[in-house]
Scaffold this motif. Sequence first.
Motif, PDB file in Angstrom:
ATOM      1  N   THR A  63       4.011  -0.342   8.422  1.00  0.00           N
ATOM      2  CA  THR A  63       2.890   0.582   8.602  1.00  0.00           C
ATOM      3  C   THR A  63       2.795   1.577   7.451  1.00  0.00           C
ATOM      4  OG1 THR A  63       3.038   0.396  11.011  1.00  0.00           O
ATOM      5  CG2 THR A  63       1.890   2.319  10.143  1.00  0.00           C
ATOM      6  N   ASP A  64       3.924   2.156   7.084  1.00  0.00           N
ATOM      7  CA  ASP A  64       3.951   3.181   6.034  1.00  0.00           C
ATOM      8  C   ASP A  64       3.389   2.639   4.724  1.00  0.00           C
ATOM      9  OD1 ASP A  64       4.453   5.378   4.468  1.00  0.00           O
ATOM     10  OD2 ASP A  64       6.628   5.358   4.731  1.00  0.00           O
ATOM     11  N   ALA A  65       3.819   1.439   4.347  1.00  0.00           N
ATOM     12  CA  ALA A  65       3.439   0.903   3.048  1.00  0.00           C
ATOM     13  C   ALA A  65       1.980   0.452   2.991  1.00  0.00           C
ATOM     14  CB  ALA A  65       4.364  -0.260   2.677  1.00  0.00           C
ATOM     15  N   VAL A  66       1.437  -0.052   4.106  1.00  0.00           N
ATOM     16  CA  VAL A  66       0.079  -0.594   4.080  1.00  0.00           C
ATOM     17  C   VAL A  66      -0.982   0.461   4.384  1.00  0.00           C
ATOM     18  CG1 VAL A  66      -0.259  -1.298   6.499  1.00  0.00           C
ATOM     19  CG2 VAL A  66      -1.149  -2.747   4.643  1.00  0.00           C
ATOM     20  N   THR A  67      -0.583   1.633   4.879  1.00  0.00           N
ATOM     21  CA  THR A  67      -1.553   2.652   5.287  1.00  0.00           C
ATOM     22  C   THR A  67      -2.485   3.092   4.154  1.00  0.00           C
ATOM     23  OG1 THR A  67      -0.222   3.464   7.138  1.00  0.00           O
ATOM     24  CG2 THR A  67      -1.809   4.995   6.186  1.00  0.00           C
ATOM     25  N   PRO A  68      -2.010   3.385   2.931  1.00  0.00           N
ATOM     26  CA  PRO A  68      -2.958   3.770   1.872  1.00  0.00           C
ATOM     27  C   PRO A  68      -4.012   2.704   1.608  1.00  0.00           C
ATOM     28  CG  PRO A  68      -0.715   4.329   1.230  1.00  0.00           C
ATOM     29  CD  PRO A  68      -0.611   3.493   2.470  1.00  0.00           C
ATOM     30  N   LEU A  69      -3.612   1.435   1.641  1.00  0.00           N
ATOM     31  CA  LEU A  69      -4.584   0.358   1.433  1.00  0.00           C
ATOM     32  C   LEU A  69      -5.604   0.326   2.563  1.00  0.00           C
ATOM     33  CD1 LEU A  69      -3.973  -3.222   0.212  1.00  0.00           C
ATOM     34  CD2 LEU A  69      -5.068  -2.919   2.417  1.00  0.00           C
ATOM     35  N   LEU A  70      -5.153   0.488   3.803  1.00  0.00           N
ATOM     36  CA  LEU A  70      -6.079   0.465   4.937  1.00  0.00           C
ATOM     37  C   LEU A  70      -7.030   1.657   4.893  1.00  0.00           C
ATOM     38  CD1 LEU A  70      -3.750  -0.671   7.866  1.00  0.00           C
ATOM     39  CD2 LEU A  70      -5.324  -2.049   6.498  1.00  0.00           C
ATOM     40  N   GLN A  71      -6.547   2.798   4.429  1.00  0.00           N
ATOM     41  CA  GLN A  71      -7.422   3.963   4.316  1.00  0.00           C
ATOM     42  C   GLN A  71      -8.498   3.744   3.264  1.00  0.00           C
ATOM     43  OE1 GLN A  71      -4.482   7.051   3.711  1.00  0.00           O
ATOM     44  NE2 GLN A  71      -4.386   7.519   5.897  1.00  0.00           N
ATOM     45  N   GLN A  72      -8.174   2.985   2.219  1.00  0.00           N
ATOM     46  CA  GLN A  72      -9.189   2.638   1.224  1.00  0.00           C
ATOM     47  C   GLN A  72     -10.206   1.664   1.800  1.00  0.00           C
ATOM     48  OE1 GLN A  72      -7.208   1.114  -2.257  1.00  0.00           O
ATOM     49  NE2 GLN A  72      -6.167   3.043  -2.709  1.00  0.00           N
ATOM     50  N   ARG A  73      -9.723   0.698   2.566  1.00  0.00           N
ATOM     51  CA  ARG A  73     -10.613  -0.311   3.141  1.00  0.00           C
ATOM     52  C   ARG A  73     -11.424   0.240   4.308  1.00  0.00           C
ATOM     53  NH1 ARG A  73      -9.071  -5.549   1.432  1.00  0.00           N
ATOM     54  NH2 ARG A  73     -10.182  -6.495   3.175  1.00  0.00           N
ATOM     55  N   GLU A 227      -2.449  -8.208  -4.322  1.00  0.00           N
ATOM     56  CA  GLU A 227      -2.800  -9.552  -4.808  1.00  0.00           C
ATOM     57  C   GLU A 227      -2.339  -9.800  -6.231  1.00  0.00           C
ATOM     58  OE1 GLU A 227      -6.747 -10.868  -2.385  1.00  0.00           O
ATOM     59  OE2 GLU A 227      -7.018  -9.189  -3.781  1.00  0.00           O
ATOM     60  N   GLU A 228      -1.940  -8.740  -6.951  1.00  0.00           N
ATOM     61  CA  GLU A 228      -1.382  -8.895  -8.289  1.00  0.00           C
ATOM     62  C   GLU A 228       0.144  -8.973  -8.265  1.00  0.00           C
ATOM     63  OE1 GLU A 228      -4.025  -6.508  -7.811  1.00  0.00           O
ATOM     64  OE2 GLU A 228      -5.195  -8.286  -8.371  1.00  0.00           O
ATOM     65  N   GLY A 229       0.718  -8.914  -7.061  1.00  0.00           N
ATOM     66  CA  GLY A 229       2.161  -9.017  -6.943  1.00  0.00           C
ATOM     67  C   GLY A 229       2.896  -7.700  -7.047  1.00  0.00           C
ATOM     68  N   ASN A 230       2.181  -6.581  -6.937  1.00  0.00           N
ATOM     69  CA  ASN A 230       2.816  -5.268  -6.977  1.00  0.00           C
ATOM     70  C   ASN A 230       3.243  -4.861  -5.563  1.00  0.00           C
ATOM     71  OD1 ASN A 230       2.205  -4.759  -9.838  1.00  0.00           O
ATOM     72  ND2 ASN A 230       0.087  -4.643  -9.135  1.00  0.00           N
ATOM     73  N   LEU A 231       4.482  -4.463  -5.422  1.00  0.00           N
ATOM     74  CA  LEU A 231       5.004  -4.050  -4.127  1.00  0.00           C
ATOM     75  C   LEU A 231       4.257  -2.822  -3.620  1.00  0.00           C
ATOM     76  CD1 LEU A 231       7.329  -4.511  -2.019  1.00  0.00           C
ATOM     77  CD2 LEU A 231       8.647  -2.821  -3.322  1.00  0.00           C
ATOM     78  N   LEU A 232       3.816  -2.848  -2.361  1.00  0.00           N
ATOM     79  CA  LEU A 232       3.201  -1.675  -1.751  1.00  0.00           C
ATOM     80  C   LEU A 232       4.314  -0.720  -1.323  1.00  0.00           C
ATOM     81  CD1 LEU A 232       0.275  -3.118   0.425  1.00  0.00           C
ATOM     82  CD2 LEU A 232       0.340  -2.566  -2.012  1.00  0.00           C
ATOM     83  N   LEU A 233       4.292   0.472  -1.859  1.00  0.00           N
ATOM     84  CA  LEU A 233       5.389   1.413  -1.676  1.00  0.00           C
ATOM     85  C   LEU A 233       5.213   2.254  -0.417  1.00  0.00           C
ATOM     86  CD1 LEU A 233       5.768   2.696  -5.349  1.00  0.00           C
ATOM     87  CD2 LEU A 233       6.901   0.738  -4.259  1.00  0.00           C
ATOM     88  N   THR A 234       6.333   2.682   0.128  1.00  0.00           N
ATOM     89  CA  THR A 234       6.313   3.629   1.239  1.00  0.00           C
ATOM     90  C   THR A 234       6.026   5.033   0.712  1.00  0.00           C
ATOM     91  OG1 THR A 234       8.662   4.149   1.068  1.00  0.00           O
ATOM     92  CG2 THR A 234       8.050   2.237   2.425  1.00  0.00           C
ATOM     93  N   GLY A 235       5.804   5.968   1.620  1.00  0.00           N
ATOM     94  CA  GLY A 235       5.574   7.347   1.202  1.00  0.00           C
ATOM     95  C   GLY A 235       6.748   7.908   0.421  1.00  0.00           C
ATOM     96  N   ASP A 236       7.966   7.641   0.881  1.00  0.00           N
ATOM     97  CA  ASP A 236       9.152   8.125   0.167  1.00  0.00           C
ATOM     98  C   ASP A 236       9.266   7.481  -1.211  1.00  0.00           C
ATOM     99  OD1 ASP A 236       9.854   9.759   2.250  1.00  0.00           O
ATOM    100  OD2 ASP A 236      11.357   8.394   3.090  1.00  0.00           O
ATOM    101  N   GLU A 237       8.956   6.188  -1.297  1.00  0.00           N
ATOM    102  CA  GLU A 237       9.020   5.505  -2.594  1.00  0.00           C
ATOM    103  C   GLU A 237       7.957   6.035  -3.538  1.00  0.00           C
ATOM    104  OE1 GLU A 237      10.773   1.148  -1.247  1.00  0.00           O
ATOM    105  OE2 GLU A 237       8.626   1.543  -1.140  1.00  0.00           O
ATOM    106  N   ARG A 238       6.763   6.317  -3.005  1.00  0.00           N
ATOM    107  CA  ARG A 238       5.717   6.882  -3.856  1.00  0.00           C
ATOM    108  C   ARG A 238       6.118   8.268  -4.345  1.00  0.00           C
ATOM    109  NH1 ARG A 238       2.632   4.528   0.301  1.00  0.00           N
ATOM    110  NH2 ARG A 238       2.261   6.543   1.318  1.00  0.00           N
TER     111      ARG A 238
END
Length: 283
Positions: A63-73, A227-238
């Motif tokens: 959930t943490d890692a995909v949330t920024p993408l979902l907020q964009q979509r 889709e470019e193979g970049n890992l979706l980061l968590t909030g702590d990782e960001r």
Amino acid sequence: MTSQTKSSTAFNLLPDHTQLPESEGDTNYKSITNLPPDHTQLPDEDGRFVKNFQEHPQSILLTDAVTPLLQQRHPDNQYCIGQDCGIYWRLTEPADRGAEAPDWFYVPNVSPLVDGKIRRSYVMWYEVVAPLIVIEFVSRDGSEERDATPKTGKFWVYEQALRVPFYAIYEVSLASVEVYNLVAGKYQLVPANDRGHYPIGPLGVELGIWQGQYQNAELPWLRWWDEEGNLLLTGDERAEQERQRADREQQEKELAQQQAEQERQRADRLAAQLRALGIDPEA
């Protein structure tokens, strides 16, 4: 679902063809007085221990890692994520036998609230949109997650009843994930791409295994990539990535200042030597 007394309420069936209007504007039909239960009336826990110590962090990680993408979509915030929450797909007695509780699922284009209230479950007879993806975490031998028995098996329910476009089965003990895509009403295995990831096209992500430490455990975690193979980061990782970027900028700034100071000192020494020779350095 975890633990709570099961509901013993006897629920009425959905309205049949005699209770529904035959055409638009038709008023010659029986009034529907006994509506089926909604998410506030159905049990949201089923009295079983189903979580191990890895599954809860795994859900949070997804959930943490995909949330920024979902907020964009979904700039309107019209989406919801369920983590071990019930999806009711048929009326039964007891009621919770008519539900499945995926470890993680995502539903696009629906409100996260119902009438201003937090969802207690996702009730298909009151919804229009099915989940786009459901994910099950295997805790035993995986037979439950692959059970295609009509009306009772998880695999059958997701494929035939809910018709979820993508179904993923994650086995931490094997460091593996199977991803199925619904094609012509039947699940087909999604092949891994060159990166060893499994594309989830409608979501614009890839699903795969990442070996590393999350929280305090070094494990093969289930994670998202773009889709470019970049890992979706968590909030702590960001935040850590931003801290490292700021540190690099600070180091570059300090290095530039040191170089400027060294250049000034060199120019001062040269000027002093010229003056010692009777030469005006300004000339």
